[in-house]
Design a protein around this motif. Structure first.
Motif, PDB file in Angstrom:
ATOM      1  N   GLN B 125       0.809  -2.604   4.297  1.00  0.00           N
ATOM      2  CA  GLN B 125       0.984  -3.977   3.818  1.00  0.00           C
ATOM      3  C   GLN B 125       2.158  -4.130   2.851  1.00  0.00           C
ATOM      4  O   GLN B 125       2.786  -5.180   2.792  1.00  0.00           O
ATOM      5  N   ARG B 128       5.172  -4.603   4.801  1.00  0.00           N
ATOM      6  CA  ARG B 128       5.114  -5.953   5.361  1.00  0.00           C
ATOM      7  C   ARG B 128       5.654  -6.993   4.362  1.00  0.00           C
ATOM      8  O   ARG B 128       6.432  -7.871   4.714  1.00  0.00           O
ATOM      9  N   PRO B 381      -0.752 -11.430   2.081  1.00  0.00           N
ATOM     10  CA  PRO B 381      -0.990 -10.017   1.752  1.00  0.00           C
ATOM     11  C   PRO B 381      -1.000  -9.759   0.248  1.00  0.00           C
ATOM     12  O   PRO B 381      -1.800  -8.962  -0.234  1.00  0.00           O
ATOM     13  N   GLY B 384      -4.149 -10.356  -1.325  1.00  0.00           N
ATOM     14  CA  GLY B 384      -5.209  -9.498  -0.807  1.00  0.00           C
ATOM     15  C   GLY B 384      -5.847 -10.032   0.462  1.00  0.00           C
ATOM     16  O   GLY B 384      -6.977  -9.666   0.806  1.00  0.00           O
ATOM     17  N   ALA B 513      -4.242  10.891   6.463  1.00  0.00           N
ATOM     18  CA  ALA B 513      -5.199   9.835   6.089  1.00  0.00           C
ATOM     19  C   ALA B 513      -4.573   8.459   6.272  1.00  0.00           C
ATOM     20  O   ALA B 513      -5.190   7.547   6.837  1.00  0.00           O
ATOM     21  N   ILE B 514      -3.325   8.338   5.816  1.00  0.00           N
ATOM     22  CA  ILE B 514      -2.640   7.047   5.942  1.00  0.00           C
ATOM     23  C   ILE B 514      -2.411   6.728   7.410  1.00  0.00           C
ATOM     24  O   ILE B 514      -2.623   5.606   7.867  1.00  0.00           O
ATOM     25  N   LYS B 517      -5.478   5.490   8.983  1.00  0.00           N
ATOM     26  CA  LYS B 517      -5.821   4.141   8.532  1.00  0.00           C
ATOM     27  C   LYS B 517      -4.963   3.095   9.245  1.00  0.00           C
ATOM     28  O   LYS B 517      -5.430   2.042   9.654  1.00  0.00           O
TER      29      LYS B 517
END
Lengths: 77, 518
Positions: B125, B128, B381, B384, B513-514, B517
């Motif tokens: 994000q 982004r 974004p 949130g 991990a990223i 996700k």
């Protein structure tokens, strides 16, 4: 040399005009019917409530992703 | 602008009436389309229900704008037939994209509404938000001079000479655009684009045929030989605005960027019903992408021939040595001044209405696009992702109004004080250099990482050095010991962005991990 280029550009210009004329006629006719279908489809989507559900789902997914981000950042810290 | 007044015009009050009726009808369509808007998907991508023909019409209706027609005709005027290579570049790339699905199909499959949204899915994000900011700022600055180009067109075509009247006309136009864009979103944009595509495409073709018949092909070729020599025919012939670097730069900017990286074009791919429609839309739109350069360029060439043989025109547009005058503000007026002289009353009104409609069509799409990017890719974004659908819709409309206000101030009331062509090229490249890199590697290279994306986006900003005042500020010529052309700087920024995205991704790969996700 220049005459060769002039002939080439003449062919490009005429070719472009002919092909574009065909495209413009096809799009003018086909586009009219596509607009009718578009308006009907949107009406139907509203009746079914499909898009609103999709959008709400997207919202929820984005919120979930943000929450995961925050959790991971906390863990890393 | 003042110079063109001396040339006269065939524009009458009947032509104004034609323009007024046409533009009023466009606004009514916007009001009508408002009843189809209930959510963000309806507003931005028309419920993702666009089929092939209407997708082609709306894509070309937006991309064949008055500004494009003005600048491409200027290029025909100053470059002659060799400028046609830009049209070929502009046609080849979308054709390849349509046949192979390059970038546009995976983007549609990702079901994103904007390009930064893709950055968010692929890189996170934060990327982004950064990508959205760069895109929106570069895009709005790029759009900032559109009204000025429109004002020059109206002045030259209609013979209006009071700057205040021109400003009022342009203000009225932007208000009309606002009404139907704010009310109807993408649905009204699609319908008005369709009508504008028809009027403008047939208008352009008939005008080109009329101009060619008036001047005669052999006369046109001989005059271009006389004024430009071989440079007027051979695009690879050396010079600052020609040669291999310029052809490559044309291939990137007018071919690749304008069709598959520039968000106002890509949003059509996102709005298409399915990937088959995307492929078909790009394959067939390639004809339009090519035509939008070649036909106006031909009109520019016709203007060159016409004014070369006109006593007043030759004095205005040519130097004593027989070359084209080196003032972009004057050469910009050549095509509309030419149309004002050769087209009869009535026909000139239809052409003017078509051009102004195209002008509005470009504005509605761009306003919608940049406002959507601000809401969906920056504000939401950052908040949130908590904004409700209703808030986002309201915010998009508020941003449209704010951007329009900025355009009015920037374009009409604020003295620009710099070359418009350089301004457009540089502001476009600020976004496109990094965006191409992120799209390419984000879609086709699994190892592309968040750090690589950051480096790609930020290094793309180096394109700003293409601006002459910035070159003076950093003393570029002293630093490099030579004066690079705009094309060389642009190609360097693209190359740098590609290399740094790869290097950053290899040196700083995303953790597992990223990656999981994302």
């Amino acid at each position: 040399m220049m005459d060769g280029w002039a002939t080439f550009w003449a062919c490009v210009l005429v070719g472009t005009a002919i092909v574009f004329s065909g495209l413009a006629i096809a799009v003018a006719i086909g586009g009219f019917f596509d607009i009718r279908t578009l308006l009907k489809t949107i009406d139907r989507q509203h009746e079914d409530g499909v898009e609103e559900q999709d959008t709400e789902e997207q919202d929820t997914e984005e919120q979930d992703t943000e929450e995961q981000d925050t959790e991971e950042q906390d863990t890393e810290e | 602008m003042e110079d063109s007044i001396q040339l006269g015009t065939n524009f009458t009050n009947w032509d104004w009436l034609i323009v007024a009726v046409y533009l009023s009808a466009s606004v009514l369509i916007g009001v009508f389309a408002n009843r189809y808007i209930r959510n963000m998907a309806d507003y931005i991508v028309a419920g993702r229900s666009l089929r092939s023909f209407i997708s082609i019409a709306t894509m070309l209706g937006s991309e064949v704008g008055l500004v494009t027609v003005m600048y491409t005709s200027q290029k025909g005027f100053t470059g002659g037939f060799s400028a046609f290579h830009i049209g070929l570049c502009a046609g080849i790339v979308p054709l390849i994209a349509g046949l192979t699905g390059f970038i546009v199909v995976p983007l549609r499959e990702a079901k994103v509404k904007t390009i930064p949204e893709f950055y968010g899915h692929r890189f996170g994000q934060d990327v982004r938000v950064l990508g959205g900011l760069i895109l929106a700022v570069a895009g709005i600055l790029n759009m900032g001079v559109f009204l000025k180009a429109g004002a020059i067109f109206v002045t030259a075509l209609t013979g209006l000479h009071d700057p205040m009247v021109v400003n009022i006309v342009m203000t009225v136009l932007i208000v009309l655009v606002l009404i139907y864009t704010v009310l109807g979103g993408m649905v009204s944009v699609v319908i008005t684009d369709y009508i504008q595509f028809i009027v403008l495409s047939f208008g352009l073709m008939l005008t080109a045929v009329f101009a060619a018949r008036q001047l005669g092909w052999s006369h046109i070729v001989e005059t271009v030989k006389l004024v430009h020599g071989e440079k007027g025919f051979n695009p690879f012939f050396g010079g600052e605005q020609s040669g291999w670097p310029y052809v490559l730069w044309s291939l990137f900017t007018f071919g690749l960027v304008s069709s598959i990286v520039w968000p106002t074009a890509v949003i059509r791919a996102c709005a298409a019903e399915n990937v088959q429609v995307v492929r078909r839309m790009y394959s067939f739109s390639s004809i339009g992408f090519m035509t939008r350069f070649i036909l106006p360029q031909f009109l520019g060439i016709c203007a060159l021939v016409y004014f070369w043989n006109d006593e007043v025109g030759r004095e205005l547009f040519f130097t004593a040595e027989g070359g084209v005058v080196n003032d972009p503000n004057i050469t910009l007026t050549a095509m509309p001044s030419f149309l004002a002289q050769i087209l009869p009353a009535g026909a000139i009104g239809i052409v003017c209405a078509g051009m102004l409609a195209a002008f509005m069509s470009t504005h509605d799409s761009y306003l919608l696009c940049w406002a959507s990017v601000f809401v969906e890719d920056v504000v939401n974004p950052v908040m949130g992702g908590t904004l409700s659908m209703k808030s986002r819709l309201t915010l998009a409309r508020v941003f449209i109004l704010l951007i329009a206000a900025f355009l009015l101030i920037w374009s009409l009331w604020y003295p620009l004080g710099q070359d418009m062509l350089d301004y457009l090229a540089v502001t476009g490249a600020i976004y496109a250099s990094g965006a191409f890199s992120l799209l390419l590697f984000g879609l086709y290279w699994k190892r592309a990482s968040r750090v690589g994306a950051y480096l790609g986006l930020i290094s793309g900003l180096i394109a700003v050095v293409g601006l002459k005042p910035v070159q003076g500020l950093v003393r570029l010529e002293d630093l490099l010991k030579f004066q690079p052309s705009e094309a060389q700087i642009g190609l360097f920024s693209v190359g740098l962005s590609l290399v740094l995205t790869v290097v950053g991704s290899l040196l700083f790969p995303d953790s597992s991990a990223i990656r999981k996700k994302l």
